[in-house]
Design an enzyme around this catalytic site. Structure first.
Site: not given
Ligand code: KIV
Length: 265
Positions: A48, A182
């Protein structure tokens, strides 16, 4: 020799067991999906983050299920080998388990992706379990969970070791096939990786995870917004693109494009 067999969730578990690192990158469209797949990236995440790096929203919060489906379909069309995971956007799974089932099912049916990702640890374990029980593979996401940025008070490193361990174990016990970690100190992420029997994929979580993920536009230098310190930029494409566009503009203005080789007689 390239192993062209499509990557499955079982293969990711085997990779963890064999100590083979998992390479994951975000992707949002057909041409980049083809490039990511050709580079043997194991997992393409239709994150997202598309809301921030492609749509220009200030956060991931405005992203809708319809937007995820649009981008997810393009990525699946461009992929032969990589496992495609699509993010469930904000408010598509938090209100009720019934909602989560409906929206995850819709994302899978409309795109043909293999799995969905959702954010949250202990609190989301019942939702993850319910999705897995009806045949929907789920990738968890703990630590800094961007959909909760307003609750977390910003995009900050998460350091509460006991909570992070509990979150990771809850997600794994609920049946997730892996977990994204993260913005967590490297030693804590490594401890989590040893404590759970599913692959961990780190972003800003050090080298001790079973795999790594980066946002495509950050790693390629495609958008010159704030770049977090954990991102390694593998290319600097924005200046190259600006130069090409400037040359095109100059040639159009000067009347040197199109030349005879780009014209029909
Ligand atoms: O939305 C995204 O790109 C993510 C990554 C940062 C893991 O969730």
């Amino acid at each position: 020799m390239r192993d062209s067999k499509p990557i499955t969730t079982a293969r990711l578990r085997e990779m963890k067991a064999a100590g083979e690192r998992i390479a994951m990158v975000t992707g949002y469209d057909y041409p980049f999906a083809r490039l990511l797949d050709a580079a043997d990236i194991d997992v393409i995440l239709v994150g997202d983050s598309v809301g921030v790096v492609v749509a220009g929203y200030p956060s991931t919060i405005p992203v809708t299920v319809d937007e995820m489906i649009y981008h997810g379909r393009a990525v699946v069309r461009g992929t032969e080998r990589a496992l495609v995971v699509i993010d469930m956007p904000f408010m598509s799974y938090q209100v009720s388990i019934a909602d989560a089932k409906r929206q995850a099912g819709r994302i899978m049916q409309a795109t043909g992706c293999t799995a969905v990702k959702l954010e949250g640890g202990v609190a989301m374990a019942p939702t993850i379990r319910a999705l897995v029980e009806i045949g929907i593979p789920v990738l968890g996401h703990i630590g800094l969970t961007p959909q909760a940025v307003n609750q977390l008070g910003g995009y900050k490193v998460q350091r509460e070791k006991e909570r992070l361990l509990a979150d990771a174990k809850a997600v794994a016990d609920a049946g997730a096939f892996g977990v994204v970690i993260e913005c967590v100190p490297a030693d804590i992420a490594a401890e989590i990786t040893n404590a759970v029997n599913v692959p961990t994929i780190g972003i800003g979580a050090g080298p001790g995870c079973d795999g790594q993920v980066l946002v495509l536009h950050d790693m390629l230098g495609l958008c010159e917004r704030f770049r977090p310190s954990f991102v390694k930029q593998y290319a600097d494409l924005a200046p190259t693109i600006r130069k090409a566009l400037g040359t095109y503009r100059d040639e159009v203005k000067a009347g040197t494009f199109p030349g005879p080789e780009h014209s029909f007689s």
